[in-house]
Enzyme design. Sequence first.
Site, PDB file in Angstrom:
ATOM      1  N   GLU A 250     138.849  16.231 -27.535  1.00  0.00           N
ATOM      2  CA  GLU A 250     138.640  14.792 -27.301  1.00  0.00           C
ATOM      3  C   GLU A 250     139.472  13.927 -28.239  1.00  0.00           C
ATOM      4  O   GLU A 250     139.841  12.803 -27.901  1.00  0.00           O
ATOM      5  CB  GLU A 250     137.154  14.441 -27.471  1.00  0.00           C
TER       6      GLU A 250
ATOM      7  N   GLU B 121     130.941  22.017 -24.339  1.00  0.00           N
ATOM      8  CA  GLU B 121     129.589  21.539 -24.672  1.00  0.00           C
ATOM      9  C   GLU B 121     128.565  22.049 -23.657  1.00  0.00           C
ATOM     10  O   GLU B 121     127.461  22.435 -24.018  1.00  0.00           O
ATOM     11  CB  GLU B 121     129.591  20.002 -24.720  1.00  0.00           C
TER      12      GLU B 121
ATOM     13  N   ALA C 118     134.857  16.441 -19.584  1.00  0.00           N
ATOM     14  CA  ALA C 118     134.369  15.318 -18.791  1.00  0.00           C
ATOM     15  C   ALA C 118     135.543  14.765 -18.000  1.00  0.00           C
ATOM     16  O   ALA C 118     136.709  14.894 -18.421  1.00  0.00           O
ATOM     17  CB  ALA C 118     133.778  14.261 -19.705  1.00  0.00           C
TER      18      ALA C 118
ATOM     19  N   GLY D 112     133.642  18.469 -22.730  1.00  0.00           N
ATOM     20  CA  GLY D 112     132.318  18.597 -22.121  1.00  0.00           C
ATOM     21  C   GLY D 112     132.090  19.981 -21.525  1.00  0.00           C
ATOM     22  O   GLY D 112     130.937  20.418 -21.406  1.00  0.00           O
TER      23      GLY D 112
HETATM   24  C1  HXC Z   1     139.971  14.888 -15.016  1.00  0.00           C
HETATM   25  C2  HXC Z   1     141.288  16.766 -15.066  1.00  0.00           C
HETATM   26  C3  HXC Z   1     140.748  17.151 -16.310  1.00  0.00           C
HETATM   27  C4  HXC Z   1     139.728  16.303 -16.873  1.00  0.00           C
HETATM   28  C5  HXC Z   1     142.202  18.622 -15.736  1.00  0.00           C
HETATM   29  N1  HXC Z   1     142.181  17.705 -14.758  1.00  0.00           N
HETATM   30  N2  HXC Z   1     141.344  18.312 -16.699  1.00  0.00           N
HETATM   31  N3  HXC Z   1     140.901  15.645 -14.429  1.00  0.00           N
HETATM   32  N4  HXC Z   1     139.399  15.184 -16.188  1.00  0.00           N
HETATM   33  N5  HXC Z   1     139.125  16.597 -18.012  1.00  0.00           N
HETATM   34  C6  HXC Z   1     142.996  17.678 -13.530  1.00  0.00           C
HETATM   35  C7  HXC Z   1     144.432  17.263 -13.806  1.00  0.00           C
HETATM   36  O1  HXC Z   1     144.535  15.870 -13.897  1.00  0.00           O
HETATM   37  C8  HXC Z   1     145.130  17.838 -12.610  1.00  0.00           C
HETATM   38  O2  HXC Z   1     144.911  16.985 -11.507  1.00  0.00           O
HETATM   39  C9  HXC Z   1     144.370  19.130 -12.329  1.00  0.00           C
HETATM   40  O3  HXC Z   1     143.100  18.986 -12.980  1.00  0.00           O
HETATM   41  C10 HXC Z   1     145.053  20.356 -12.925  1.00  0.00           C
HETATM   42  O4  HXC Z   1     145.284  20.107 -14.292  1.00  0.00           O
HETATM   43  P1  HXC Z   1     146.717  20.322 -14.985  1.00  0.00           P
HETATM   44  O5  HXC Z   1     146.715  19.512 -16.232  1.00  0.00           O
HETATM   45  O6  HXC Z   1     147.820  20.078 -14.010  1.00  0.00           O
HETATM   46  O7  HXC Z   1     146.657  21.875 -15.307  1.00  0.00           O
HETATM   47  P2  HXC Z   1     147.355  22.656 -16.506  1.00  0.00           P
HETATM   48  O8  HXC Z   1     148.760  22.168 -16.711  1.00  0.00           O
HETATM   49  O9  HXC Z   1     147.146  24.100 -16.220  1.00  0.00           O
HETATM   50  O10 HXC Z   1     146.538  22.250 -17.825  1.00  0.00           O
HETATM   51  C11 HXC Z   1     145.194  22.620 -17.952  1.00  0.00           C
HETATM   52  C12 HXC Z   1     144.543  21.850 -19.120  1.00  0.00           C
HETATM   53  C13 HXC Z   1     144.786  20.323 -18.935  1.00  0.00           C
HETATM   54  C14 HXC Z   1     145.130  22.308 -20.457  1.00  0.00           C
HETATM   55  C15 HXC Z   1     143.054  22.181 -19.093  1.00  0.00           C
HETATM   56  O11 HXC Z   1     144.405  19.943 -17.602  1.00  0.00           O
HETATM   57  C16 HXC Z   1     144.025  19.464 -19.900  1.00  0.00           C
HETATM   58  O12 HXC Z   1     144.391  19.324 -21.067  1.00  0.00           O
HETATM   59  N6  HXC Z   1     142.942  18.824 -19.412  1.00  0.00           N
HETATM   60  C17 HXC Z   1     142.175  17.867 -20.202  1.00  0.00           C
HETATM   61  C18 HXC Z   1     141.313  18.593 -21.212  1.00  0.00           C
HETATM   62  C19 HXC Z   1     140.512  17.590 -22.062  1.00  0.00           C
HETATM   63  O13 HXC Z   1     141.071  16.723 -22.721  1.00  0.00           O
HETATM   64  N7  HXC Z   1     139.197  17.711 -22.006  1.00  0.00           N
HETATM   65  C20 HXC Z   1     138.276  16.785 -22.746  1.00  0.00           C
HETATM   66  C21 HXC Z   1     137.907  15.615 -21.869  1.00  0.00           C
HETATM   67  S1  HXC Z   1     136.906  14.435 -22.727  1.00  0.00           S
HETATM   68  P3  HXC Z   1     146.125  16.476 -10.573  1.00  0.00           P
HETATM   69  O14 HXC Z   1     145.467  15.515  -9.646  1.00  0.00           O
HETATM   70  O15 HXC Z   1     147.138  15.887 -11.476  1.00  0.00           O
HETATM   71  O16 HXC Z   1     146.584  17.752  -9.915  1.00  0.00           O
HETATM   72  C22 HXC Z   1     135.369  15.123 -22.753  1.00  0.00           C
HETATM   73  C23 HXC Z   1     134.295  14.279 -23.426  1.00  0.00           C
HETATM   74  C24 HXC Z   1     132.936  14.912 -23.300  1.00  0.00           C
HETATM   75  O17 HXC Z   1     135.148  16.164 -22.274  1.00  0.00           O
HETATM   76  C25 HXC Z   1     131.835  13.950 -23.666  1.00  0.00           C
HETATM   77  C26 HXC Z   1     131.167  13.312 -22.489  1.00  0.00           C
HETATM   78  C27 HXC Z   1     130.018  12.394 -22.782  1.00  0.00           C
END
Ligand code: HXC
Length: 258
Positions: free
Chosen positions: A132, A112, A65, A109
Site C-alpha cells: 500500500e 490481510e 483492495a 487486502g
Molecule cells: C484493481 C487490479 C489490482 C487491484 C491488479 N489489478 N491488481 N485492479 N485493484 N489491486 C488489475 C490490473 O489493473 C489489470 O487490469 C489486471 O488486474 C492484471 O494486472 P496486471 O498489473 O496487468 O498484472 P501483472 O503485470 O501480472 O502484475 C500483477 C501485480 C500488479 C504485481 C499483482 O497487478 C499489482 O501490483 N497490483 C496492485 C497490487 C497492490 O498495490 N495491492 C494493494 C492495493 S491497496 P487491466 O484492466 O489493466 O487488465 C489495498 C488496501 C487494503 O489492498 C485496505 C482496504 C481497506
Amino acid sequence: MAFETIIVEIEDHIALIKLNRPDALNALNSQLLRELGRALSEADANDKVRCIVLTGSEKAFAAGADIKEMSEKSFVDMFLSDFFGREGDTIARTRKPIVAAVSGYALGGGCELAMMCDFIIASDTAKFGQPEINLGVIAGIGGTQRLTKFVGKSKSMDMHLTGRFMDAEEAERSGLVSRVVPARKLMDEAMGAAAKIAEKSVLASMAVKEAVNRAYETPLSEGLLFERRLFHALFSTEDQKEGMSAFLDKREAQFRDK
Ligand code: HXC
C-alpha cells in the site's frame, strides 16, 4: 441470491469458496467483500458445514483492495462508509475454521484477507506483500496489526515500509503460513486439511478457534482461564462422550455436533 464475484460449493461438510474476479486478479471490491461475508455467514449457519476453504486463482489469491474503486474517494467518503470495516469484521467473526489456500499474489487486502483465515496453506508460487505504501497509503483491514503478530516487528516493518513481496519459502520460515506445497498440489492439500477438520466435532473446532484467537487479544493469564473454561464446557457435549468412548473402544469417533 446468487453470487457474482465468488463461487461457493458445499460437499462433504466443507464449503469451498473461490474468489472470482479473474480480470482484476481477484481485487477486493465492495461487492466481493459483501458477498464473501454473506457466504461465510451462511456457512456458519449451515449445520452441514464443518470447515471452510477460501481460495483464489492460480495467479492470484487476491491482488489487494480494488484500486479503481478507491482511487477517487475522499477522506469523508472513506470515514463515513467505514470503508471495508464492517465487511472485514464480518469475515473475521466467522466461527467455523477457515483454511486459506493461497497461490500467486496475496497483496494488500489480499494478504490481510488470508491472515483473517485460521491458517494459510501456500503454493510455492505464492507471494505475500503489503505494498500500500506504493500507493501513498497504508494497510486498512488489519495488515499492520496481524502481520506484526505473525512475523514480528522487524519483518513487518520491512514489508510495510518497502512494499516488497515475500515468497512462500520466506513466509513459511517467518510463521505466516503453515505449509508450502507445489502449486499443482495446493487444492488437494487444502481440501485434505479441511477433510481432517471436518471429521471432528464442530463444537470442538469452534472452541479451538475461540481459544487460539484469545491468545492474540488477552494477557496469558486471561487466555489460560478462557481456554480452561471452554475445555470444561466441552464436557457438557455428547461429542466429548463419543470421542472419549471411541478412543477407549478403539474405534473411529462419529461426531454429531451435539
Ligand atoms: C484493481 C487490479 C489490482 C487491484 C491488479 N489489478 N491488481 N485492479 N485493484 N489491486 C488489475 C490490473 O489493473 C489489470 O487490469 C489486471 O488486474 C492484471 O494486472 P496486471 O498489473 O496487468 O498484472 P501483472 O503485470 O501480472 O502484475 C500483477 C501485480 C500488479 C504485481 C499483482 O497487478 C499489482 O501490483 N497490483 C496492485 C497490487 C497492490 O498495490 N495491492 C494493494 C492495493 S491497496 P487491466 O484492466 O489493466 O487488465 C489495498 C488496501 C487494503 O489492498 C485496505 C482496504 C481497506
